[in-house]
Design an enzyme around this catalytic site. Sequence first.
Site, PDB file in Angstrom:
ATOM      1  N   ASP A  16      60.689  -1.665  41.136  1.00 47.28           N
ATOM      2  CA  ASP A  16      61.048  -2.397  42.349  1.00 47.28           C
ATOM      3  C   ASP A  16      60.317  -3.724  42.481  1.00 47.28           C
ATOM      4  O   ASP A  16      60.743  -4.593  43.242  1.00 47.28           O
ATOM      5  CB  ASP A  16      60.807  -1.538  43.597  1.00 47.28           C
ATOM      6  CG  ASP A  16      59.428  -0.892  43.622  1.00 47.28           C
ATOM      7  OD1 ASP A  16      58.543  -1.365  42.881  1.00 47.28           O
ATOM      8  OD2 ASP A  16      59.238   0.076  44.367  1.00 47.28           O
TER       9      ASP A  16
ATOM     10  N   ASP B 179      81.332   8.611  48.959  1.00 46.05           N
ATOM     11  CA  ASP B 179      79.925   8.727  48.569  1.00 46.05           C
ATOM     12  C   ASP B 179      79.853   9.111  47.091  1.00 46.05           C
ATOM     13  O   ASP B 179      80.595   8.589  46.270  1.00 46.05           O
ATOM     14  CB  ASP B 179      79.243   9.751  49.482  1.00 46.05           C
ATOM     15  CG  ASP B 179      77.735   9.556  49.596  1.00 46.05           C
ATOM     16  OD1 ASP B 179      77.086   9.339  48.568  1.00 46.05           O
ATOM     17  OD2 ASP B 179      77.203   9.627  50.717  1.00 46.05           O
ATOM     18  N   SER B 180      78.990  10.042  46.746  1.00 52.14           N
ATOM     19  CA  SER B 180      78.787  10.421  45.345  1.00 52.14           C
ATOM     20  C   SER B 180      80.004  11.155  44.790  1.00 52.14           C
ATOM     21  O   SER B 180      80.813  11.710  45.536  1.00 52.14           O
ATOM     22  CB  SER B 180      77.548  11.298  45.223  1.00 52.14           C
ATOM     23  OG  SER B 180      76.399  10.603  45.660  1.00 52.14           O
TER      24      SER B 180
END
EC number: 3.1.1.-
Length: 324
Positions: free
Chosen positions: A129, A235-236
């Site tokens: 990140d 979604d998934s």
Amino acid sequence: MMSQQDLPTLFYSGKSNSAVPIISESELQTITAEPWLEISKKGLQLEGLNFDRQGQLFLLDVFEGNIFKINPETKEIKRPFVSHKANPAAIKIHKDGRLFVCYLGDFKSTGGIFAATENGDNLQDIIEDLSTAYCIDDMVFDSKGGFYFTDFRGYSTNPLGGVYYVSPDFRTVTPIIQNISVANGIALSTDEKVLWVTETTAKRLHRIALEDDGVTIQPFGATIPYYFTGHEGPDSCCIDSDDNLYVAMYGQGRVLVFNKRGYPIGQILIPGRDEGHMLRSTHPQFIPGTNQLIICSNDIEMGGGSMLYTVNGFAKGHQSFQFQ
């Protein structure tokens, strides 16, 4: 002149009685899932269902970061570790047994992917990140050991998200498609020629036909075969061995099923959805070697718990990278 009492009046009846009415898909083959396992009496944002080579089920909850491990035979629930990164969203398992955990970070620019053993040891940043600006929601391995991931950024009128491919040595990141609104679920066809992506806030299903290199889109190969309706969105997702695609509908308490060309062919309903319960359906996944599908959902809005549900799908689940 007609009095108000005599005017034609709308009444709640039929589909309008449901908290989440099904309109455009009402003629599809429809089944209702059965409860399989309660994860918690508390509403947890369950996600990331994935099975390892021993048939153990891993999943997580996004907001608290718990990583769960479930024995499907005994239904024993363990919590081997808690994510050290904020808002984990998916687990995918490498064929060497490591868990690859996607995390959303601050939902703006601090997402990434880390790898760990099933106990949370030997942490390794795969996409860190600190040096990137992704908000990573989900990923899928190919047979070479590289993977595609979705960038969850943006909203309906500010499409910052996209889909990227990471090489098997994890050193090169290649954009596949960009400028989409909250890229979410991702699945790869059995022959690895078609990439499926759900775009949550724009409510679109992307079908991306790839060249042999896995990163170049075929001429006219990026299409949108389906537009979803209703609050929240797709979604998934996962595929079965017949290349049917199973898409969880977040905020709607159901899973829609598409054939390999992107036509809807069935749907699975979560019990209680018409009354507004268990609407946060996020992820479907097959028990390895079977056509038994597990679906996670939760009842945060209504003060309920977190559950796994089950049905049989059209075909056995696809044996993906971790089983090779």
